[in-house]
Design a protein around this motif. Structure first.
Motif, PDB file in Angstrom:
ATOM      1  N   ASP A 292       0.883  -1.168   0.000  1.00  0.00           N
ATOM      2  CA  ASP A 292       0.000   0.000   0.000  1.00  0.00           C
ATOM      3  C   ASP A 292       0.916   1.211   0.000  1.00  0.00           C
ATOM      4  OD1 ASP A 292       0.882   0.253   2.713  1.00  0.00           O
ATOM      5  OD2 ASP A 292      -0.767  -1.038   3.354  1.00  0.00           O
ATOM      6  N   ASP A 293       0.386   2.413   0.266  1.00  0.00           N
ATOM      7  CA  ASP A 293       1.223   3.608   0.196  1.00  0.00           C
ATOM      8  C   ASP A 293       2.188   3.748   1.370  1.00  0.00           C
ATOM      9  OD1 ASP A 293       0.288   4.693  -2.247  1.00  0.00           O
ATOM     10  OD2 ASP A 293      -1.530   5.404  -1.244  1.00  0.00           O
ATOM     11  N   SER A 294       2.139   2.834   2.320  1.00  0.00           N
ATOM     12  CA  SER A 294       2.992   2.976   3.501  1.00  0.00           C
ATOM     13  C   SER A 294       3.849   1.755   3.818  1.00  0.00           C
ATOM     14  CB  SER A 294       2.130   3.315   4.729  1.00  0.00           C
ATOM     15  OG  SER A 294       1.190   2.282   4.975  1.00  0.00           O
ATOM     16  N   SER A 295       3.790   0.714   3.015  1.00  0.00           N
ATOM     17  CA  SER A 295       4.606  -0.475   3.296  1.00  0.00           C
ATOM     18  C   SER A 295       5.059  -1.144   2.014  1.00  0.00           C
ATOM     19  CB  SER A 295       3.839  -1.469   4.170  1.00  0.00           C
ATOM     20  OG  SER A 295       2.647  -1.878   3.539  1.00  0.00           O
ATOM     21  N   LEU A 296       6.198  -1.821   2.115  1.00  0.00           N
ATOM     22  CA  LEU A 296       6.849  -2.424   0.954  1.00  0.00           C
ATOM     23  C   LEU A 296       7.058  -3.918   1.152  1.00  0.00           C
ATOM     24  CD1 LEU A 296       9.500   0.357   0.553  1.00  0.00           C
ATOM     25  CD2 LEU A 296       7.840  -0.233  -1.205  1.00  0.00           C
ATOM     26  N   LEU A 297       7.055  -4.643   0.024  1.00  0.00           N
ATOM     27  CA  LEU A 297       7.291  -6.080   0.021  1.00  0.00           C
ATOM     28  C   LEU A 297       8.530  -6.388  -0.817  1.00  0.00           C
ATOM     29  CD1 LEU A 297       3.655  -7.372  -0.671  1.00  0.00           C
ATOM     30  CD2 LEU A 297       4.705  -6.780   1.527  1.00  0.00           C
ATOM     31  N   TYR A 298       9.256  -7.453  -0.439  1.00  0.00           N
ATOM     32  CA  TYR A 298      10.454  -7.847  -1.173  1.00  0.00           C
ATOM     33  C   TYR A 298      10.798  -9.276  -0.774  1.00  0.00           C
ATOM     34  CZ  TYR A 298      12.153  -6.412   3.411  1.00  0.00           C
ATOM     35  OH  TYR A 298      12.298  -6.257   4.757  1.00  0.00           O
ATOM     36  N   ALA A 299      11.569  -9.925  -1.620  1.00  0.00           N
ATOM     37  CA  ALA A 299      11.959 -11.310  -1.355  1.00  0.00           C
ATOM     38  C   ALA A 299      13.381 -11.359  -0.814  1.00  0.00           C
ATOM     39  CB  ALA A 299      11.861 -12.144  -2.620  1.00  0.00           C
ATOM     40  N   LEU A 300      13.589 -12.255   0.150  1.00  0.00           N
ATOM     41  CA  LEU A 300      14.924 -12.515   0.680  1.00  0.00           C
ATOM     42  C   LEU A 300      15.156 -14.023   0.694  1.00  0.00           C
ATOM     43  CD1 LEU A 300      15.425 -10.139   3.755  1.00  0.00           C
ATOM     44  CD2 LEU A 300      16.797 -10.216   1.668  1.00  0.00           C
ATOM     45  N   PRO A 301      16.282 -14.474   0.147  1.00  0.00           N
ATOM     46  CA  PRO A 301      16.575 -15.908   0.186  1.00  0.00           C
ATOM     47  C   PRO A 301      16.925 -16.355   1.596  1.00  0.00           C
ATOM     48  CG  PRO A 301      18.446 -14.712  -0.696  1.00  0.00           C
ATOM     49  CD  PRO A 301      17.343 -13.709  -0.536  1.00  0.00           C
ATOM     50  N   ARG A 302      16.657 -17.607   1.888  1.00  0.00           N
ATOM     51  CA  ARG A 302      17.078 -18.173   3.162  1.00  0.00           C
ATOM     52  C   ARG A 302      18.555 -18.556   3.064  1.00  0.00           C
ATOM     53  NH1 ARG A 302      12.035 -21.740   5.621  1.00  0.00           N
ATOM     54  NH2 ARG A 302      10.412 -20.154   5.267  1.00  0.00           N
ATOM     55  N   SER A 303      19.111 -19.024   4.147  1.00  0.00           N
ATOM     56  CA  SER A 303      20.534 -19.358   4.171  1.00  0.00           C
ATOM     57  C   SER A 303      20.745 -20.840   4.431  1.00  0.00           C
ATOM     58  CB  SER A 303      21.238 -18.539   5.266  1.00  0.00           C
ATOM     59  OG  SER A 303      20.663 -18.811   6.538  1.00  0.00           O
ATOM     60  N   GLY A 304      21.997 -21.265   4.332  1.00  0.00           N
ATOM     61  CA  GLY A 304      22.358 -22.643   4.643  1.00  0.00           C
ATOM     62  C   GLY A 304      21.714 -23.643   3.706  1.00  0.00           C
ATOM     63  N   THR A 305      21.167 -24.698   4.265  1.00  0.00           N
ATOM     64  CA  THR A 305      20.566 -25.767   3.466  1.00  0.00           C
ATOM     65  C   THR A 305      19.263 -25.345   2.811  1.00  0.00           C
ATOM     66  OG1 THR A 305      19.428 -26.627   5.427  1.00  0.00           O
ATOM     67  CG2 THR A 305      21.601 -27.551   4.918  1.00  0.00           C
ATOM     68  N   GLU A 306      18.728 -24.179   3.195  1.00  0.00           N
ATOM     69  CA  GLU A 306      17.475 -23.692   2.608  1.00  0.00           C
ATOM     70  C   GLU A 306      17.714 -22.561   1.616  1.00  0.00           C
ATOM     71  OE1 GLU A 306      13.884 -24.311   5.625  1.00  0.00           O
ATOM     72  OE2 GLU A 306      15.335 -22.839   6.363  1.00  0.00           O
ATOM     73  N   ALA A 307      18.931 -22.461   1.096  1.00  0.00           N
ATOM     74  CA  ALA A 307      19.300 -21.348   0.232  1.00  0.00           C
ATOM     75  C   ALA A 307      18.542 -21.336  -1.093  1.00  0.00           C
ATOM     76  CB  ALA A 307      20.804 -21.370  -0.032  1.00  0.00           C
ATOM     77  N   THR A 308      17.915 -22.452  -1.478  1.00  0.00           N
ATOM     78  CA  THR A 308      17.175 -22.491  -2.742  1.00  0.00           C
ATOM     79  C   THR A 308      15.770 -21.928  -2.607  1.00  0.00           C
ATOM     80  OG1 THR A 308      16.494 -24.762  -2.260  1.00  0.00           O
ATOM     81  CG2 THR A 308      18.451 -24.468  -3.629  1.00  0.00           C
ATOM     82  N   THR A 309      15.364 -21.589  -1.398  1.00  0.00           N
ATOM     83  CA  THR A 309      14.031 -21.036  -1.218  1.00  0.00           C
ATOM     84  C   THR A 309      14.127 -19.624  -0.650  1.00  0.00           C
ATOM     85  OG1 THR A 309      11.806 -21.480  -0.351  1.00  0.00           O
ATOM     86  CG2 THR A 309      13.666 -21.865   1.135  1.00  0.00           C
ATOM     87  N   SER A 310      12.997 -18.937  -0.551  1.00  0.00           N
ATOM     88  CA  SER A 310      12.975 -17.555  -0.096  1.00  0.00           C
ATOM     89  C   SER A 310      11.624 -17.241   0.527  1.00  0.00           C
ATOM     90  CB  SER A 310      13.245 -16.604  -1.267  1.00  0.00           C
ATOM     91  OG  SER A 310      12.269 -16.790  -2.288  1.00  0.00           O
ATOM     92  N   ASP A 311      11.530 -16.069   1.154  1.00  0.00           N
ATOM     93  CA  ASP A 311      10.294 -15.599   1.757  1.00  0.00           C
ATOM     94  C   ASP A 311      10.029 -14.169   1.292  1.00  0.00           C
ATOM     95  OD1 ASP A 311      10.024 -17.945   3.567  1.00  0.00           O
ATOM     96  OD2 ASP A 311      11.805 -17.078   4.517  1.00  0.00           O
ATOM     97  N   VAL A 312       8.765 -13.772   1.294  1.00  0.00           N
ATOM     98  CA  VAL A 312       8.405 -12.386   1.028  1.00  0.00           C
ATOM     99  C   VAL A 312       8.272 -11.667   2.362  1.00  0.00           C
ATOM    100  CG1 VAL A 312       6.575 -10.845   0.220  1.00  0.00           C
ATOM    101  CG2 VAL A 312       7.300 -12.767  -1.201  1.00  0.00           C
ATOM    102  N   TRP A 313       9.042 -10.596   2.512  1.00  0.00           N
ATOM    103  CA  TRP A 313       9.062  -9.791   3.732  1.00  0.00           C
ATOM    104  C   TRP A 313       8.336  -8.474   3.502  1.00  0.00           C
ATOM    105  CZ3 TRP A 313      12.078 -10.781   8.363  1.00  0.00           C
ATOM    106  CH2 TRP A 313      12.731 -12.025   8.341  1.00  0.00           C
ATOM    107  N   GLN A 314       7.988  -7.803   4.601  1.00  0.00           N
ATOM    108  CA  GLN A 314       7.389  -6.478   4.519  1.00  0.00           C
ATOM    109  C   GLN A 314       8.069  -5.545   5.515  1.00  0.00           C
ATOM    110  OE1 GLN A 314       3.252  -6.408   5.670  1.00  0.00           O
ATOM    111  NE2 GLN A 314       3.590  -7.700   7.471  1.00  0.00           N
ATOM    112  N   VAL A 315       8.067  -4.229   5.192  1.00  0.00           N
ATOM    113  CA  VAL A 315       8.663  -3.229   6.068  1.00  0.00           C
ATOM    114  C   VAL A 315       7.979  -1.894   5.772  1.00  0.00           C
ATOM    115  CG1 VAL A 315      10.500  -2.507   4.473  1.00  0.00           C
ATOM    116  CG2 VAL A 315      10.875  -2.369   6.943  1.00  0.00           C
ATOM    117  N   PRO A 316       7.763  -1.038   6.783  1.00  0.00           N
ATOM    118  CA  PRO A 316       7.190   0.287   6.542  1.00  0.00           C
ATOM    119  C   PRO A 316       8.089   1.110   5.620  1.00  0.00           C
ATOM    120  CG  PRO A 316       7.033  -0.276   8.868  1.00  0.00           C
ATOM    121  CD  PRO A 316       7.908  -1.324   8.230  1.00  0.00           C
TER     122      PRO A 316
END
Length: 345
Positions: A292-316
């Motif tokens: 929305d006009d006040s928060s952002l979404l982005y993807a960050l990869p996981r680390s270690g043995t889960e490096a092939t996957t990622s999550d969508v994060w949010q931050v103001p």
């Protein structure tokens, strides 16, 4: 001598065959391990999710559905997800359309950009040159942009070349490298090593923002599709994303860090020129999406043995708060704030 050569050739062939067998068995074993370790993700019909505000993304849960287009309701983003029929390297969507950058396997992979209908099912496809990196659409779905790596595979590399193309109602315009770009001092950017990537569209179907680069310098540029021009607004801004109200542009900054590929998220007020660093202090190599006009979404990869996957994060977007996971096992988010036309009577 001929017999000796034939015996030697036969030995080489046998060794090569054995190596191929070992490789296939290792790949099969790795697939079995991944499938066994795959998380259990609840699913629902796509029409159920598209009936209201939703988030479209690339499924990053390990298993047979890894890479597929997916969607969740914005009311319960961490809940059950709907899975599409197409696999995507990058995905974006609006209320009435979508775009999916696809890849075919093999020794020499091929890529394509697929248009999606309101139900997120493929409707057409066109070839795409290079390794997929970014994809965006205008709010009405009429404009589509794609960025691919023609050489190299990362913006952190010392040498890479991109191709960024805008499509208008399905018709591809020339690569942005052929458009006229003006630097902050008014001079034209004519360097042979210029590159462009990360387009984001304004609501008028003419204005867009993107990254221009030459050598070690990057610029945030504002462009006009009608005039085929771009003008640099400031340096050190990459992969921009325009807010829904058109008042802010978020992007990743290098902050003078000499280490390639280390970025910090920031937001720019287009009216005042004030720049705000966000509370996310980790390295983010993604084109962010506005929830929305006040928060952002982005993807960050996981680390270690889960490096092939990622999550969508949010931050103001005002620099406050603390980053948090919005959708686990996901990447390439696209917010759709209204129901799809495919679900409306």
């Amino acid at each position: 001598m001929t017999r000796v050569r034939l015996v030697a050739l036969g030995g080489i062939v046998a060794v090569c065959f054995a190596l191929v067998v070992v490789y296939v068995l290792q790949v099969r074993h790795a697939g079995d391990v991944s499938a066994a370790a795959a998380p259990t993700v609840a699913t629902v019909p796509m029409a159920t999710v598209l009936a209201g505000p939703h988030l479209v993304f690339r499924n990053a849960a390990l298993g047979s559905d890894y890479g597929k287009l997916a969607a969740v309701t914005l009311g319960d983003p961490g809940g059950a997800r709907a899975l599409g029929t197409v696999s995507c390297e990058r995905v974006y969507a609006t209320r009435d359309a979508g775009v999916c950058v696809t890849a075919s396997g093999g020794i020499a992979p091929t890529y394509a950009v697929s248009s999606l209908g309101a139900d997120l099912a493929p409707t057409s496809s066109a070839p795409l040159a290079g390794l997929p990196s970014r994809a965006r659409m205008s709010v009405d779905g009429r404009l589509v942009s794609t960025t691919t790596f023609i050489s190299g595979h990362s913006y952190a590399a010392s040498s890479f070349s991109t191709a960024t193309v805008i499509r208008v109602a399905g018709r591809a315009l020339p690569n942005l490298e052929t458009w006229t770009t003006y630097l902050p001092d008014g001079q034209r950017l004519v360097a042979a090593n210029r590159n462009f990537w990360g387009v984001t569209f304004g609501a008028d179907d003419d204005t867009f923002y993107a990254t221009a680069a030459s050598g070690e310098t990057t610029w945030l540029v504002r462009g006009s599709i009608k005039d085929r021009t771009m003008r640099a607004l400031r340096t050190d801004a990459e992969c921009p994303s325009l807010s829904p109200d058109g008042r802010h542009v978020a992007y990743k900054k290098r902050l003078g860090n000499p280490t390639p590929g280390v970025w910090r998220l920031a937001s720019l007020d287009l009216t005042t020129g004030a720049e705000t660093l966000l509370a996310e202090t980790r390295n983010v190599d993604d084109q962010v999406e506005w929830r929305d006009d006040s928060s952002l979404l982005y993807a960050l990869p996981r680390s270690g043995t889960e490096a092939t996957t990622s999550d969508v994060w949010q931050v103001p977007s005002d620099g406050s708060g603390t980053p948090s996971v919005l959708v686990p096992f996901a990447s390439s988010p696209a917010v759709v704030t209204a129901a799809s036309s495919a679900t409306r009577s």
